[in-house]
Scaffold this motif. Structure first.
Motif, PDB file in Angstrom:
ATOM      1  N   ARG A 263      -8.151  -9.062   1.157  1.00  0.00           N
ATOM      2  CA  ARG A 263      -7.541  -8.927  -0.169  1.00  0.00           C
ATOM      3  C   ARG A 263      -6.897 -10.467  -0.420  1.00  0.00           C
TER       4      ARG A 263
ATOM      5  N   THR B  90       0.745  -3.009   4.026  1.00  0.00           N
ATOM      6  CA  THR B  90       0.384  -4.131   2.950  1.00  0.00           C
ATOM      7  C   THR B  90      -1.259  -3.524   2.469  1.00  0.00           C
ATOM      8  N   LYS B  91      -1.560  -3.721   1.477  1.00  0.00           N
ATOM      9  CA  LYS B  91      -2.826  -3.397   1.048  1.00  0.00           C
ATOM     10  C   LYS B  91      -3.986  -4.495   1.980  1.00  0.00           C
TER      11      LYS B  91
ATOM     12  N   GLU C 267       0.761  -1.309   0.039  1.00  0.00           N
ATOM     13  CA  GLU C 267       0.026  -0.056  -0.018  1.00  0.00           C
ATOM     14  C   GLU C 267       0.806   1.241   0.251  1.00  0.00           C
TER      15      GLU C 267
END
Lengths: 483, 1088
Positions: free
Chosen positions: B383, B247-248, B220
């Motif tokens: 995700r 992180t996403k 991210e």
């Protein structure tokens, strides 16, 4: 709120594990080892370094002009900086030999052996360690001049000062005398851990005496009286009396325990060395029976050596003989032939060692030929040649001190494959004359220059030592090298 | 038939109808600020759709929408406005200043989000998007130039390691690499390269640093924590700064949440980074051949007719031989082998048509990924991502393949309990990494030891025809001769290749419990574990070289074949428990705090074994196929534990003044019990002075200052001496280790302070962040090189101090921002000054590494870390001294001359981004000023006559390689020892005149490592939302990317100034590094 307090306390104590330090234990490498194994390791490291001809480790066979490089001729031209050879030699001698010997001594002294018989071997083991110590230090003094000695091998003193070379050398001689006296021939020593003599104390005694003889001879020009006493006392003790006494190290057939020459010439597949014209020309003129034992003939059956310092085509010139390249070809630390040449020198200098210079000279040549695989008949034929015959050669010599040329030349031929010793002999006797390499970067090296790391790390002590010996140059002659 | 068709089409028609069911109308209006000034560039979107527009220069807009929809007006620095469309078709909006909008939230240590303005230390954020445009296989490389204070040094090895140093080298011999952290948890970034690889010994491989496993698709954002104050809570390992990766989590998922990304990158060699050869002379070292050793060719019978033939000196790996002459027919290497088309045939003596550059292949990288994300409003999001990465290298038979699976999510289980997790499995397979260093490296071969008459295509053909090692460099003229120095390079690549295989799992699970609205508790467990196999092989019949297990001195036996394998198991586990509280004490005072504990365990296990003496059965690569007895394997088992407790408190006054203080206590397993527990504090303050000022053009202003100490413990097993066990030479053999350990170590310490100023002007149109810092690293734990006369190489000590002082400046601006067009620019500038303040008492210089050529890299008191020593010219009144006897320079006899400094003067990155409607164009220029690099390639390669600089027309108008008698040679500029201007000509008719051999000192091969590079160019096009409105796509974009397209300026010839060894402290030495490629890429991103 109470729960919260408990949680907070728990969090803080979660990290208070005890015995965390035990994680740091190295479980793969030993914390203690037998002293004998350290001795074995040190002995091999010493022999490897002395025997080697790898251009990164030991260039003295090039400097003694036995060999010549084919393409990359830097070392034949006396370059000792590009590949930092002095650094390697210094490091091997101190770190891989002297330190391990020192540790072997400490461990053996501290060991209580399981039986009285084993315990009884201890004193001899310590003395043999001492003899190798003396050999190694003597070599360092002979190659560098002043070196760290009294302050060496002390990790609490990171910047050891250098001691005066002559003082060290004399001290080494007295240590050697003490060692000789301390050896107890009625008892054994290392046994199979000793890859030279299998622990034979009598042979170690002869080795020590022979070493003392050599060290005495080296002192002749600088302190004749000291040299005389040393040499004579060595001979009284009893030096080598035959090739069977040779200090010869037994290599194994597989890497990394082969003779290092095998690794360099055979395993590497490289063709870096050919015979040097200096020795080939002499051997050709003498029709030396050792020629085919030292070298291979060229395609036309003749022996040819590359010009010193010049690029030399591998296929055009003679090479090191097959036996020298063998994996198990013995590594020689000292041999009988050298002893007889030293005795010849002693007689030439009028020291009381018995016999005549000629007798010793003849015996030295004969021992060498036989040891290399020649016959007694070949030796006899060789010796009567006018150019070899001691008396005739002395008369024919135009040198200021003819015996130096006569003995020096034959000793040099016999010392083939023993670069360090040959280089020292050339420096002491100034014979035979070495050719000037085509692209020489210095005069004939009278010493190794000090390692780069000593210049940068141990700068102050290095500086004093350099000025004490007359400058850290390749040409600076060492204290014993007066002429 | 017709009616059936209608039935089939009906649902589709229905679908379209449903889209257009709502009553569309056109809305227009004007947007102004509080003062009534028109606002251009305000974003307006119809909520829940992709329909959007911007206000024009006068603040006017028009947009399509229906009555029940809402419009969202947004503009940076202003409060967003939401308006229901309703009945009216004119909506004018006044937007107000938004203090909140300036609250940039950044991720700080432990993964805790903080309001940036309250931070008293420097951090800099880089968006994942910006790291992901160029796919290089190692996202770390993409950081270069994008943040100040950070030096990224990549090399060109396939999958090679990248050196990441933040604010200069602080440690003398330990790691200076930044710590990599994912979602608050540190991960492993070590490389498993042999120490000898770093020292440029040949035939070792660069296995890369393991942070390269991180999939840029998952990132991210990256936040660089630069100073010790920023990273103090991480304790010891973070002393070199931290790269924080967030992180996403799928929070911004749009549409049905599927993103497909597909990219391809193709490389082509930048010829300025490879050798440019002279094309007039071929094999040989001079006129040394033939029966009289005075010609350029040998006379040997290769045709078997008993008559001597003119043969090329094949054994010579140099191009200082005979002048090319197409009328001259000679027997070359290809005349020797019966399978060669030119067997016993003489061929013209000419420069090869296909030179070494034709050996390299076109590297192709493809990245394909698909991710699925979904956001459940306030309940959480998840995700999933799968990425496949395929890379083929420059060298034939080389590739890296990666599969990367990741899953992340955050869920609110109850109102108070939130769970967050991340898991990532990475499978990496590499084949044919290039051998690095001096020997057995094909690039060293090409750049140092080559014959320009040898054609690569012929070598390729004969290898593929025969599958034998038919080389240009045979030891003799016999057919089937073994090579003397160099293999056929194709044989090397296809037979002597290595491969490695790594399975890695990185994961963390974190529970967050909200006790009250001001107190949270987080418990987190994280692991990073991998197992790896590395296999190295040499086929029977190769050039013998050092292979297998080195002895204690680093020497390896020469073998023509062999097999070695290393198995690694590496695990790091972190347990974190911490309380995080935040409370307004009064209207003006706010208190935040953290109290927590971190328990870390590292476990490293490896075993390396190799055959000795060669392989019994050719092409069978197994340990049991060893010719000699299998040597002792090298086994390692290393465990490290650190238990830490930390607390931090932050007091804020009215969003104006913030004071942070932290303290951490570490208990480390690697220090002696008496010294193993240590404490270190930090204090940071932030003063937002704009809140006291009333200057309209200053949007934001903040001064910050901090002081921090960080303690650091020792590496594994630095306390107690152990012995080495040798392969028995006939009896048990051991030796004392080269390094003397130290049972009295204490922790090392880093003290740093920093002053910073951040300002933003004209509603963020222009902003800058300026920092000044000083860091002193004291009592460093390292193996101090000692005089070998002590019996050791090194002694572990607490010794030495390094100081780093520096200035960092980031400026960003938005010079143009109109409806259709915007321009954003950013400049990052870094200057770090490094000085070795002291070493162990009495020691002035430490040798960090020694290299071929008598060149050493050193740390010297009063000098920067990493000065290059070697031989220099000698000088007389500032002029170089030349020996009149031979025209050669007279170099110094000792190698203790300072001839270079590896530290750059400054670094700068300039990035620009232009947006025009849906099109964006960006480029990044990366600059390094200063720094030195020693080139062993030039040292040897000029001596062997490869380069164009070694064949030219001299001042007399003759080829320089003519003999002196023939008007050749050249005059070295300088003076003779007597002061007279040198007039002596140096011979150049034999090898060495231009290289290391004839008087030129090491200094002659030290180059300025400065460069200006066009690092990245990207053009992206977002398909207009109108086009997508009626499709299943919510977003589609297409990018064209170029990286390293142009080295605008550099001073080192024939190579890239960035070409180095590998990551680590030994920099500034270049040997046989691969050429740099210009990479062109194409990327398609579709969101559903």
């Amino acid at each position: 709120m109470k729960k919260l307090a408990i949680l907070i306390t728990a969090v803080i104590f979660a990290s208070c594990s005890s015995d965390l330090e035990s994680l740091n234990e190295n479980i793969k490498d030993p914390l203690a080892v037998p002293g004998e194994s350290l001795f074995t390791g040190a002995q091999k490291n010493l022999v490897d370094q002395v025997v080697d001809l790898n251009v990164n480790n030991n260039n003295t066979k090039l400097w003694a002009q036995y060999l010549q490089e084919t393409t990359y001729t830097d070392e034949s031209n006396y370059d000792q900086v590009t590949r930092t050879i002095p650094e390697t030699h210094w490091s091997v001698m101190y770190k891989n030999v002297l330190k391990d010997l020192d540790e072997a001594k400490i461990v053996i002294e501290a060991t209580t052996y399981s039986t009285p018989e084993l315990e009884a071997l201890k004193p001899n083991k310590l003395v043999i360690i001492e003899i190798l110590n003396v050999y190694t230090y003597a070599n360092l003094v002979e190659t560098f001049g002043d070196v760290p000695y009294t302050e060496a091998l002390d990790i609490d003193n990171l910047l050891p000062m250098y001691d005066d070379a002559e003082t060290i050398y004399k001290d080494l001689v007295s240590r050697l005398t003490a060692a000789i006296n301390a050896l107890d021939e009625s008892n054994g020593s290392f046994g199979s851990a000793d890859r030279i003599y299998g622990g034979d104390v009598a042979l170690w005694k002869k080795f020590a005496a022979s070493l003392k003889l050599r060290m005495g001879i080296l002192m002749s020009d600088v302190d004749a009286a000291f040299a005389k006493t040393t040499v004579e006392s060595a001979v009284t003790t009893g030096v080598f009396t035959s090739n069977a006494d040779n200090a010869s190290y037994t290599f194994l057939g597989s890497d990394p325990n082969t003779n290092p020459i095998h690794d360099n010439l055979i395993l590497s597949g490289r063709r870096d060395f050919v015979a040097a014209t200096t020795i080939i020309d002499v051997m050709n003129s003498l029709d030396d029976p050792r020629r085919l034992l030292y070298f291979t003939p060229t395609d036309d059956g003749t022996y040819k050596g590359g010009n010193i310092g010049e690029t030399s085509s591998y296929s055009t010139y003679s090479h090191v003989s097959a036996q020298v390249e063998e994996a198990t070809f013995p590594g020689i630390l000292f041999d009988y032939a050298e002893v007889r040449f030293l005795l010849a020198e002693a007689r030439a200098r009028l020291f009381e060692v018995g016999g005549t210079a000629k007798e010793h000279y003849d015996a030295g040549i004969t021992a060498s030929i036989l040891d290399w695989g020649g016959t007694a008949a070949e030796a006899t034929t060789y010796l009567v040649q006018p150019t070899v015959d001691y008396d005739l050669a002395i008369v024919a010599s135009t040198a200021t001190t003819p015996w130096k040329e006569v003995i020096g030349t034959q000793k040099w031929i016999a010392l083939y494959n023993r670069g360090l010793e040959a280089w020292t002999s050339i420096r002491l006797l100034d014979y035979p004359l070495m050719a000037t390499p085509a692209d020489a970067v210095s005069g004939f090296p009278a010493r190794y220059t000090y390692p780069i790391i000593e210049q940068s790390l141990n700068g102050a002590n290095y500086g004093s030592a350099a000025s004490a010996i007359g400058g850290d140059e390749a040409e600076t002659k060492l204290f014993w090298d007066l002429n | 038939m017709k009616s059936k068709l209608i039935w089939i089409l009906a649902p589709i028609i229905g679908l379209f109808m449903s889209f257009s069911y709502a009553q569309e109308k056109t809305i227009s209006g004007t947007v102004t600020d509080q003062m009534g000034m028109a606002l251009p560039g305000v974003n307006i979107v119809v909520e829940g759709t992709t329909i959007g527009t911007q206000t024009d220069f006068d603040g006017n807009y028009t947009i399509q929408g229906s009555q029940d929809q809402t419009l969202l007006f947004s503009y940076i620095g202003l409060q967003s406005v939401v308006k229901v469309i309703g009945a009216s078709s004119t909506i004018d909006v006044i937007m107000e200043e938004d203090a909140e909008a300036l609250e940039e939230v950044v991720v700080t240590a432990l993964g805790i989000s903080r309001d940036k303005k309250s931070l008293g230390y420097a951090t800099q954020e880089v968006q994942g998007e910006d790291l992901n445009t160029v796919k290089s296989g190692n996202f770390v490389n993409a950081l270069s130039g994008k943040a100040s204070g950070i030096q990224i040094k990549k090399n060109n090895n396939l999958g090679g390691s990248t050196n990441v140093v933040i604010r200069g080298n602080a440690s003398l011999t330990g790691s200076n690499q930044a710590l990599f952290v994912i979602d608050g948890v540190p991960i492993n970034n070590t490389n498993s390269n042999s120490e000898y690889q770093g020292e440029a010994s040949g035939n070792y491989y660069d296995y890369g640093n393991t942070a390269s496993d991180i999939n840029p698709e998952d990132i991210e954002s990256v936040n660089v924590l630069k100073g010790a104050a920023a990273s103090a809570l991480y304790g010891s390992r973070a002393a070199n700064g931290v790269i924080m990766i967030t992180t996403k989590k799928g929070k911004d998922a749009a549409g049905i949440g599927i993103t497909v990304n597909s990219g391809i990158t193709i490389g082509s060699i930048d010829k300025s980074t490879f050798a440019k050869y002279q094309d007039q002379y071929g094999a040989g070292y001079g006129a040394y051949y033939g029966p009289d050793e005075d010609g350029f060719f040998n006379q040997e019978d290769v045709t078997g007719d008993g008559v001597a033939d003119i043969t090329v000196p094949f054994t010579e790996d140099a191009s200082y031989g005979g002048r090319f002459d197409s009328n001259l027919l000679v027997y070359q290497w290809d005349a020797l082998d019966p399978d060669s088309p030119n067997y016993r045939t003489a061929t013209p003596w000419v420069n090869a048509k296909n030179g070494p550059i034709s050996f390299f292949e076109t590297p192709v990288t493809t990245t394909n990924s698909v991710s699925f994300a979904r956001s459940y409003e306030d309940d959480g999001s998840f995700r999933l991502n799968y990425t496949r990465f395929d890379q083929s290298g420059l060298m034939p038979n080389s590739s890296i393949k990666k599969h990367n699976f990741s899953m992340s999510g955050v869920f609110k289980l109850t109102d108070r309990l939130t769970v967050t997790g991340y898991s990532n499995y990475i499978n990496t397979k590499a084949l044919g990494r290039n051998s690095t260093g001096y020997n057995d490296n094909i690039v060293s071969n090409f750049k140092q030891w080559w014959q320009t008459n040898v054609d690569l295509k012929d070598l390729k053909d004969i290898y593929f025809d025969t599958k034998r090692n038919v080389t240009w460099n045979p030891a003799s003229t016999d057919a089937g001769s073994a090579p003397i120095y160099w293999d056929n390079p194709y044989w090397s690549r296809y037979e002597n290749y290595q491969n490695d295989y790594r399975n890695r799992f990185i994961g963390n699970v974190s529970l967050d419990y909200e006790f009250t609205d001001w107190l949270n508790f987080t418990a987190r467990v994280a692991t990073d574990t991998y197992s790896e196999i590395q296999e190295e092989r040499r086929a029977n019949g190769s050039v013998p070289t050092g292979f297998g297990i080195p002895d204690s001195a680093g020497n390896r036996g020469n073998v023509d074949s062999g097999y070695g394998r290393r198995n690694l198991d590496v695990t790091e586990t972190n347990y974190d428990f911490f309380f995080n509280f935040q409370k307004d004490l009064s209207d003006d005072f706010n208190l935040k705090g953290i109290l927590g504990t971190n328990i870390r365990r590292n476990d490293f296990q490896s075993i390396y074994s190799a055959t000795s003496g060669g392989l019994s059965v050719p092409r069978l690569y197994s340990l049991q196929n060893s010719t000699g007895p299998l040597p002792l394997p090298v086994e390692r088992a290393e465990k490290i534990g650190v238990d830490g407790i930390y607390a931090s408190a932050s007091l804020g006054y009215k969003s104006i003044l913030f004071v942070d203080a932290t303290v951490r206590r570490d208990h480390s397993s690697t220090l002696p019990e008496d010294n193993s527990t240590f404490y270190y504090p930090s204090v940071a303050t932030s003063f937002v002075f704009t809140n006291l000022l009333n200057a309209d053009f200053i949007t934001f202003g903040k001064l910050r200052a901090n002081y921090a100490e960080v303690g650091n413990s020792a590496p594994f097993d630095f306390l107690f001496d152990t012995y080495n066990v040798n392969i028995p030479p006939g009896a048990p053999s051991t030796s004392v280790d080269n390094q003397k350990k130290n049972p009295e170590l204490k922790p090392e310490r880093t003290e740093s302070f920093e002053l910073g100023l951040e300002m933003k002007f004209l509603r963020n149109r222009l902003s800058f962040d300026l920092a000044y810092y000083q860091t002193n690293s004291i009592d460093q734990i390292f193996g101090v090189p000692v005089s070998r006369a002590t019996g050791f190489e090194k002694k572990i000590l607490n010794a030495g101090e390094i100081e780093n002082k520096g200035v960092e400046l980031s400026i960003s601006g938005n010079p143009v921002r109109t409806e259709d067009f915007s321009w954003t620019a950013m400049v990052n500038w870094t200057k770090n000054k490094n000085e070795v303040v002291s070493l162990e008492d009495g020691i002035q210089t430490l040798q960090l590494g020694d290299f071929q050529g008598g060149v050493t890299l050193n740390a010297e008191v009063g000098q920067p870390y990493g000065v290059i020593y070697g031989t220099d010219y000698t000088y007389l009144n500032g002029e170089r001294v030349v020996d009149p006897a031979d025209g050669q320079f007279i170099k110094t006899s000792t190698s203790d001359q300072k001839i270079g400094d590896t530290n750059p003067d400054w670094l700068m990155g300039i990035s620009n981004k232009f947006n025009y409607k849906n099109l964006s164009f960006s480029f990044l220029i990366d600059i390094q000023q200063g720094g030195s690099i020693f080139s062993l390639d030039q040292y040897y390669g000029r001596a062997t006559g490869l380069y164009e600089e070694t064949a030219f027309i001299n001042d007399l108008g003759n080829p320089v390689r003519n003999t002196l008698a023939d008007g050749g040679g050249f005059i070295n500029e300088g003076v003779n020892p007597d002061g007279a201007t040198n007039a002596s000509r140096i011979r150049a008719d034999r090898f060495g005149a231009f290289g290391y051999r004839r008087g030129l000192p090491d200094k002659a091969f030290v180059y300025d490592a400065s460069y200006v590079k066009l690092r990245e160019v990207a053009i992206s096009y977002n398909l207009p939302s109108k086009l997508l409105a009626n499709t299943f796509l919510t977003n589609a974009s297409l990018s064209l990317i170029g990286s390293n397209l142009w080295i605008i300026d550099k001073n080192i010839p024939h190579e890239d100034p960035e070409g180095g060894l590998s990551a680590g402290n030994l920099q500034g030495y270049s040997v046989g590094s691969l050429p740099t490629t210009r990479d062109f890429g194409f990327n398609l991103k579709l969101q559903f």
